[in-house]
Design an enzyme around this catalytic site. Structure first.
Site, mmCIF file in Angstrom:
data_model
loop_
_atom_site.group_PDB
_atom_site.id
_atom_site.type_symbol
_atom_site.label_atom_id
_atom_site.label_comp_id
_atom_site.label_asym_id
_atom_site.label_seq_id
_atom_site.Cartn_x
_atom_site.Cartn_y
_atom_site.Cartn_z
ATOM 1 N N TYR A 77 -8.856 5.302 7.840
ATOM 2 C CA TYR A 77 -9.057 5.607 9.404
ATOM 3 C C TYR A 77 -10.042 6.611 9.402
ATOM 4 C CZ TYR A 77 -4.355 3.262 10.152
ATOM 5 O OH TYR A 77 -3.398 2.551 10.352
ATOM 6 N N PRO A 127 -3.154 0.135 19.278
ATOM 7 C CA PRO A 127 -2.916 -0.307 17.916
ATOM 8 C C PRO A 127 -3.137 0.755 16.613
ATOM 9 C CG PRO A 127 -5.071 -0.619 18.841
ATOM 10 C CD PRO A 127 -4.393 0.020 20.007
ATOM 11 N N TYR A 129 4.589 6.780 9.585
ATOM 12 C CA TYR A 129 3.690 5.681 9.131
ATOM 13 C C TYR A 129 4.473 4.633 8.588
ATOM 14 C CZ TYR A 129 -0.677 3.038 8.452
ATOM 15 O OH TYR A 129 -1.740 2.184 8.472
ATOM 16 N N HIS A 166 0.804 -1.352 0.121
ATOM 17 C CA HIS A 166 0.017 -0.046 -0.162
ATOM 18 C C HIS A 166 0.898 1.116 0.028
ATOM 19 C CE1 HIS A 166 -4.054 -1.657 1.460
ATOM 20 N NE2 HIS A 166 -3.336 -2.383 0.464
ATOM 21 N N LYS A 200 1.801 -0.174 15.102
ATOM 22 C CA LYS A 200 3.223 -0.130 15.365
ATOM 23 C C LYS A 200 3.907 -1.447 16.384
ATOM 24 C CE LYS A 200 4.469 3.277 12.908
ATOM 25 N NZ LYS A 200 5.146 3.292 11.661
HETATM 26 C C1 PHB Z 1 -5.076 -4.507 11.073
HETATM 27 O O1 PHB Z 1 -5.069 -4.689 9.998
HETATM 28 O O2 PHB Z 1 -5.100 -5.147 11.964
HETATM 29 C C2 PHB Z 1 -4.587 -2.896 11.582
HETATM 30 C C3 PHB Z 1 -4.290 -1.899 10.451
HETATM 31 C C4 PHB Z 1 -3.815 -0.851 10.908
HETATM 32 C C5 PHB Z 1 -3.986 -0.360 12.103
HETATM 33 C C6 PHB Z 1 -4.159 -1.234 13.228
HETATM 34 C C7 PHB Z 1 -4.461 -2.549 12.797
HETATM 35 O O3 PHB Z 1 -3.526 0.980 12.491
#
Ligand code: PHB
Ligand code: APR
Length: 401
Positions: free
Chosen positions: A201, A292, A384, A75, A296
């Site tokens: 997000y 989460p 990120y 990505h 990270k």
């Molecule tokens: C996930 O795919 O579990 C996931 C992706 C991005 C995040 C946290 C968890 O920021």
């Protein structure tokens, strides 16, 4: 009680313990990994799935990136959405680099599979109960498995045993910094083709939602819920309804499908310091936890294990202890940078239930900032994707036998 000796005893077959064991075995250093759970349990544990570029580089360096390279989804950006307005953060345009979407348990399956193929020692169902003499040149641990009690002496012990492990309690005068968030993530795994090409997000007045994925046919989605939430209050149809409300944006629809797993992830931050006492070292979640948002935890655990692996290889193969002496300080500095980022992403995207109007306006200012300022978006993108694997790490391949 049986007794044996090894150069490095590793507690825990999570990402930290497994990658450390791999690095040491490749360098011809004897090590054993002791894991209290079964192989099936470890390989099935669903966790996050975003690999920074350095994590991909590290898995490649140790020769376990074949499946990751074919099945991982690369990505080059993420979407941030604030009350139905979606903004694209393009890693390609802002910073060089990308992340790879590949579940943590897939990484574990690859590492365990490779270790078992090489017949490098890894014992499941082996619970470490005592760690002793960490100040001496030959620390000892005792574990119990189906065959009884065993004692292992080693030159180094690496406690890669997660948040509830035994390693941290063997570090005297440890200082721990804790922060709990008043919310958790309700996470689902669903047999549904993701309706988005990249992660979304989303902040909304109903709370945060995250649209992630595991493959072109499996979606992973999360909802912010109060930390006191009871999972039984949520039917599958309510979960889909709430996700589509929070992720709503013009012309966009969440694809639904059969939910195969539902779970709650608490949100907390922990930093414990130091990460070393004598010949005992902590790595990964045994020393720190991040919320989460930004995924990270796995990347940080791999960074610790790499740092420790490099230090131990220099100490044992090169008789140079200086690198290992700097381990804890280097890790703690890195951990605070990642704490800062994870906390920033969390505060930026979540509904703060108890915020006053002043605090809400500050949050909106930050949300506008990353949407309209290239500098602010670049800072987010850089943190990120993380940095690529550095030369210090790459240089250890010269020790591989
Ligand atoms: C996930 O795919 O579990 C996931 C992706 C991005 C995040 C946290 C968890 O920021
Ligand atoms: N003896 C043997 N094994 C133990 C013991 C013990 N006394 N205590 C804990 N373990 C094992 C656990 O069963 C677990 O498999 O240690 C392992 C620790 O693995 P993780 O919890 O995955 O920790 P870590 O390798 O640091 O990876 C951190 O995992 O928790 C996620 O989000 C987190 O992505 C991050 C990553």
């Amino acid at each position: 009680m049986s007794q044996y000796d090894t150069q490095v005893a590793i507690i825990g077959a999570g990402p930290a313990g497994l990658i450390l064991g791999h690095l040491l075995s490749l360098a011809g250093i004897d090590n054993v990994i002791l894991e209290s759970r079964t192989r099936d349990y470890v390989e099935a544990r669903v966790r996050a799935g975003v690999l920074e570029q350095a994590s991909v580089g590290l898995l490649d360096l140790v020769g376990v990136a074949d499946r990751l390279k074919t099945e991982g989804l690369v990505h080059e950006g993420i979407y941030l959405q604030f009350n139905q307005q979606r903004h694209h953060i393009s890693f390609g345009e802002l910073v060089e680099g990308a992340v790879t979407i590949y579940g943590q348990q897939e990484v574990l399956k690859d590492l365990i599979g490779d270790r078992v193929r090489h017949e490098w020692p890894l014992i499941f169902g082996a619970e470490v109960q005592v760690i002793e003499d960490v100040g001496s040149a030959k620390p000892t641990l005792r574990y119990r498995d189906k065959d009884g009690d065993h004692e292992v002496t080693a030159s180094f012990i690496a406690a890669c045993d997660g948040t509830h492990g035994i390693g941290r309690s063997s570090i005297p005068s440890m200082r721990t910094y804790n922060h709990d968030y008043p919310y958790s993530w309700l996470g689902i795994l669903a047999d549904a083709a993701p309706a988005t090409d990249e992660l979304i997000y989303a902040y909304s007045d109903r709370g945060f939602a995250l649209y992630s994925m595991r493959s072109p046919s499996i979606s992973r989605l999360y909802l912010q819920v109060p930390s006191t939430e009871d999972l039984t209050h949520w039917s599958h149809s309510q979960i889909w309804e709430e996700l589509s409300l929070r992720l709503a944006s013009t012309g966009f629809e969440v694809t639904t499908g059969e939910i195969t797993e539902v779970g709650l992830t608490p949100m907390r931050s922990v930093v414990s310091t130091p990460m070393r006492h004598g010949h005992l070292f902590l790595a990964g979640d045994s020393a720190h936890v991040v919320p989460p948002t930004g995924a990270k935890g796995l990347n940080l655990a791999l960074q610790d294990a790499l740092d420790l692996g490099v230090g131990i290889i220099h100490a044992i193969k090169g008789r140079d202890y200086e690198d290992l002496d700097g381990y804890s300080d280097r890790c703690i500095a890195r951990v605070w940078q990642i704490q800062r980022f994870s906390n920033f992403m969390t505060s930026l995207m979540h509904l703060n239930y108890s915020a006053d109007e002043y605090q809400r306006q500050l949050q909106r200012a930050d949300q506008r900032g990353v949407s309209i300022s290239r500098a602010e978006a670049t800072s987010l993108a850089e943190r990120y994707v993380g940095r690529p694997l550095d030369d210090r790490a790459r240089s250890i391949s010269k020790w591989f036998v």
